[in-house]
Design a protein around this motif. Sequence first.
Motif, PDB file in Angstrom:
ATOM      1  N   PRO A  94       0.879  -1.287  -0.002  1.00 29.53           N
ATOM      2  CA  PRO A  94      -0.104  -0.040  -0.038  1.00 29.53           C
ATOM      3  C   PRO A  94       0.982   1.154   0.153  1.00 29.53           C
ATOM      4  O   PRO A  94       1.845   1.268   0.763  1.00 29.53           O
ATOM      5  CB  PRO A  94      -0.747  -0.005   1.259  1.00 29.53           C
ATOM      6  CG  PRO A  94      -0.162  -1.150   2.017  1.00 29.53           C
ATOM      7  CD  PRO A  94       0.801  -1.951   1.111  1.00 29.53           C
ATOM      8  N   TRP A  95       0.350   2.116  -0.742  1.00 29.15           N
ATOM      9  CA  TRP A  95       1.299   3.366  -0.747  1.00 29.15           C
ATOM     10  C   TRP A  95       0.511   4.831  -0.924  1.00 29.15           C
ATOM     11  O   TRP A  95      -0.564   4.811  -1.506  1.00 29.15           O
ATOM     12  CB  TRP A  95       2.348   3.408  -2.092  1.00 29.15           C
ATOM     13  CG  TRP A  95       1.668   3.447  -3.471  1.00 29.15           C
ATOM     14  CD1 TRP A  95       0.997   2.317  -3.969  1.00 29.15           C
ATOM     15  CD2 TRP A  95       1.636   4.306  -4.347  1.00 29.15           C
ATOM     16  NE1 TRP A  95       0.893   2.687  -5.385  1.00 29.15           N
ATOM     17  CE2 TRP A  95       1.185   3.678  -5.505  1.00 29.15           C
ATOM     18  CE3 TRP A  95       2.144   5.497  -4.163  1.00 29.15           C
ATOM     19  CZ2 TRP A  95       0.999   4.515  -6.463  1.00 29.15           C
ATOM     20  CZ3 TRP A  95       2.218   6.450  -5.388  1.00 29.15           C
ATOM     21  CH2 TRP A  95       1.581   5.959  -6.461  1.00 29.15           C
ATOM     22  N   VAL A  96       1.115   5.823  -0.773  1.00 32.28           N
ATOM     23  CA  VAL A  96       0.494   7.188  -0.480  1.00 32.28           C
ATOM     24  C   VAL A  96       1.267   7.989  -1.618  1.00 32.28           C
ATOM     25  O   VAL A  96       2.639   7.861  -1.603  1.00 32.28           O
ATOM     26  CB  VAL A  96       0.579   7.699   0.816  1.00 32.28           C
ATOM     27  CG1 VAL A  96       0.118   9.252   0.826  1.00 32.28           C
ATOM     28  CG2 VAL A  96       0.034   7.004   1.852  1.00 32.28           C
ATOM     29  N   LEU A 118      -0.898   4.093 -11.133  1.00 31.03           N
ATOM     30  CA  LEU A 118      -0.457   3.181 -10.319  1.00 31.03           C
ATOM     31  C   LEU A 118      -1.197   2.750  -8.968  1.00 31.03           C
ATOM     32  O   LEU A 118      -1.075   1.979  -8.552  1.00 31.03           O
ATOM     33  CB  LEU A 118       1.337   2.977 -10.278  1.00 31.03           C
ATOM     34  CG  LEU A 118       1.902   3.112 -11.273  1.00 31.03           C
ATOM     35  CD1 LEU A 118       3.285   3.245 -10.914  1.00 31.03           C
ATOM     36  CD2 LEU A 118       1.840   1.855 -12.324  1.00 31.03           C
ATOM     37  N   ARG A 119      -2.350   3.401  -8.947  1.00 29.49           N
ATOM     38  CA  ARG A 119      -3.345   3.045  -7.981  1.00 29.49           C
ATOM     39  C   ARG A 119      -2.796   3.090  -6.554  1.00 29.49           C
ATOM     40  O   ARG A 119      -2.973   2.154  -5.832  1.00 29.49           O
ATOM     41  CB  ARG A 119      -4.026   1.848  -8.144  1.00 29.49           C
ATOM     42  CG  ARG A 119      -4.563   1.974  -9.738  1.00 29.49           C
ATOM     43  CD  ARG A 119      -5.602   0.930 -10.157  1.00 29.49           C
ATOM     44  NE  ARG A 119      -6.535   0.929  -9.230  1.00 29.49           N
ATOM     45  CZ  ARG A 119      -7.829   1.587  -9.344  1.00 29.49           C
ATOM     46  NH1 ARG A 119      -8.177   2.431 -10.251  1.00 29.49           N
ATOM     47  NH2 ARG A 119      -9.028   1.183  -8.574  1.00 29.49           N
ATOM     48  N   PRO A 120      -2.316   4.445  -6.077  1.00 25.26           N
ATOM     49  CA  PRO A 120      -2.067   4.685  -4.631  1.00 25.26           C
ATOM     50  C   PRO A 120      -3.162   4.390  -4.007  1.00 25.26           C
ATOM     51  O   PRO A 120      -4.460   4.384  -4.167  1.00 25.26           O
ATOM     52  CB  PRO A 120      -1.589   5.996  -4.499  1.00 25.26           C
ATOM     53  CG  PRO A 120      -2.375   6.826  -5.767  1.00 25.26           C
ATOM     54  CD  PRO A 120      -2.338   5.624  -6.615  1.00 25.26           C
ATOM     55  N   ALA A 121      -3.112   3.789  -2.625  1.00 25.35           N
ATOM     56  CA  ALA A 121      -3.961   3.764  -1.655  1.00 25.35           C
ATOM     57  C   ALA A 121      -4.693   5.002  -1.176  1.00 25.35           C
ATOM     58  O   ALA A 121      -5.932   5.031  -0.858  1.00 25.35           O
ATOM     59  CB  ALA A 121      -3.633   2.863  -0.491  1.00 25.35           C
ATOM     60  N   VAL A 122      -3.802   5.923  -1.177  1.00 22.51           N
ATOM     61  CA  VAL A 122      -4.275   7.319  -0.557  1.00 22.51           C
ATOM     62  C   VAL A 122      -3.406   8.228  -1.405  1.00 22.51           C
ATOM     63  O   VAL A 122      -2.184   8.120  -1.812  1.00 22.51           O
ATOM     64  CB  VAL A 122      -3.754   7.646   0.966  1.00 22.51           C
ATOM     65  CG1 VAL A 122      -3.954   9.101   1.324  1.00 22.51           C
ATOM     66  CG2 VAL A 122      -4.407   6.501   1.862  1.00 22.51           C
ATOM     67  N   VAL A 123      -4.294   9.565  -1.790  1.00 22.32           N
ATOM     68  CA  VAL A 123      -3.502  10.643  -2.511  1.00 22.32           C
ATOM     69  C   VAL A 123      -3.872  11.729  -1.247  1.00 22.32           C
ATOM     70  O   VAL A 123      -4.944  12.206  -0.960  1.00 22.32           O
ATOM     71  CB  VAL A 123      -4.356  10.969  -3.810  1.00 22.32           C
ATOM     72  CG1 VAL A 123      -3.778  12.475  -4.379  1.00 22.32           C
ATOM     73  CG2 VAL A 123      -4.241   9.752  -4.765  1.00 22.32           C
ATOM     74  N   ARG A 124      -2.414  12.078  -0.732  1.00 23.19           N
ATOM     75  CA  ARG A 124      -2.518  13.193   0.061  1.00 23.19           C
ATOM     76  C   ARG A 124      -2.126  14.549  -0.674  1.00 23.19           C
ATOM     77  O   ARG A 124      -0.926  14.724  -0.954  1.00 23.19           O
ATOM     78  CB  ARG A 124      -1.548  12.579   1.260  1.00 23.19           C
ATOM     79  CG  ARG A 124      -1.523  13.763   2.382  1.00 23.19           C
ATOM     80  CD  ARG A 124      -0.203  14.490   2.250  1.00 23.19           C
ATOM     81  NE  ARG A 124       0.063  15.679   2.925  1.00 23.19           N
ATOM     82  CZ  ARG A 124      -0.112  16.946   2.388  1.00 23.19           C
ATOM     83  NH1 ARG A 124      -0.567  17.122   1.265  1.00 23.19           N
ATOM     84  NH2 ARG A 124      -0.037  18.057   3.163  1.00 23.19           N
ATOM     85  N   GLY A 125      -3.170  15.296  -0.786  1.00 20.51           N
ATOM     86  CA  GLY A 125      -2.636  16.742  -1.268  1.00 20.51           C
ATOM     87  C   GLY A 125      -3.573  17.770  -1.041  1.00 20.51           C
ATOM     88  O   GLY A 125      -4.643  17.445  -0.113  1.00 20.51           O
ATOM     89  N   ASN A 126      -3.447  18.846  -1.368  1.00 20.69           N
ATOM     90  CA  ASN A 126      -4.109  20.006  -0.877  1.00 20.69           C
ATOM     91  C   ASN A 126      -5.361  20.338  -1.830  1.00 20.69           C
ATOM     92  O   ASN A 126      -5.370  19.530  -2.886  1.00 20.69           O
ATOM     93  CB  ASN A 126      -3.451  21.386  -0.689  1.00 20.69           C
ATOM     94  CG  ASN A 126      -2.617  21.916  -1.868  1.00 20.69           C
ATOM     95  OD1 ASN A 126      -3.160  21.688  -3.019  1.00 20.69           O
ATOM     96  ND2 ASN A 126      -1.620  22.619  -1.867  1.00 20.69           N
TER      97      ASN A 126
END
Length: 145
Positions: A94-96, A118-126
Motif C-alpha cells: 500500500p502506498w501514498v 499505479l493506484r495509490p491507496a491514498v492521495v494526500r494533497g491540498n
Amino acid sequence: MDEERTGAWWGRRAWALLSAVRERSPLVQCITNLVSMDIAANALTAAGASPAMLHCLREIPDFTPRCHAVYINVGTLSEDWLPSMRAAASAGRPWVLDPVAAAASGFRMEACLELLALRPAVVRGNASEILALATRSDSSTSFKV
C-alpha cells in the motif's frame, strides 16, 4: 445503528488507530522531497512507525517488498528519482502519493498522473493538487474527488 460520530468518537477512533500503528511499528519506505525528508521521518517516528528514507532504484527490489507501506512525495521531483518512485509504487505494498504542486509544470503533472495510474491507496494533497489531478486524469485512473 452506527455510533454518532461526535468529536469524542473521532478522538477515540484516532487514538485506536495511533495505538495500532505503535503496536505494529510498521516499516515505511519514504521517497520524499529533500525539503521535508526529516519532517516526514520525525512524524512517522513520533507515530510509532519506522521510516526508511530510501530512493535508490537498485535497492527497491530488495527493500520495498519488506516494507509495510510506501510514501511518495514529489516535492523536489527529478528525472533521476522518478524510476524509483514508479518501482516502489509497483511493488505491491500500500502506498501514498503526495502530488506536491502537481500543476506547476508539464513534467510534474505527467509524472503525477503516471504515478496516479499505479493506484495509490491514498492521495494526500491540498485542494489545488487534488483538483488539478482530477481535472487532468482520465477514466482509467478511477480517481474521484
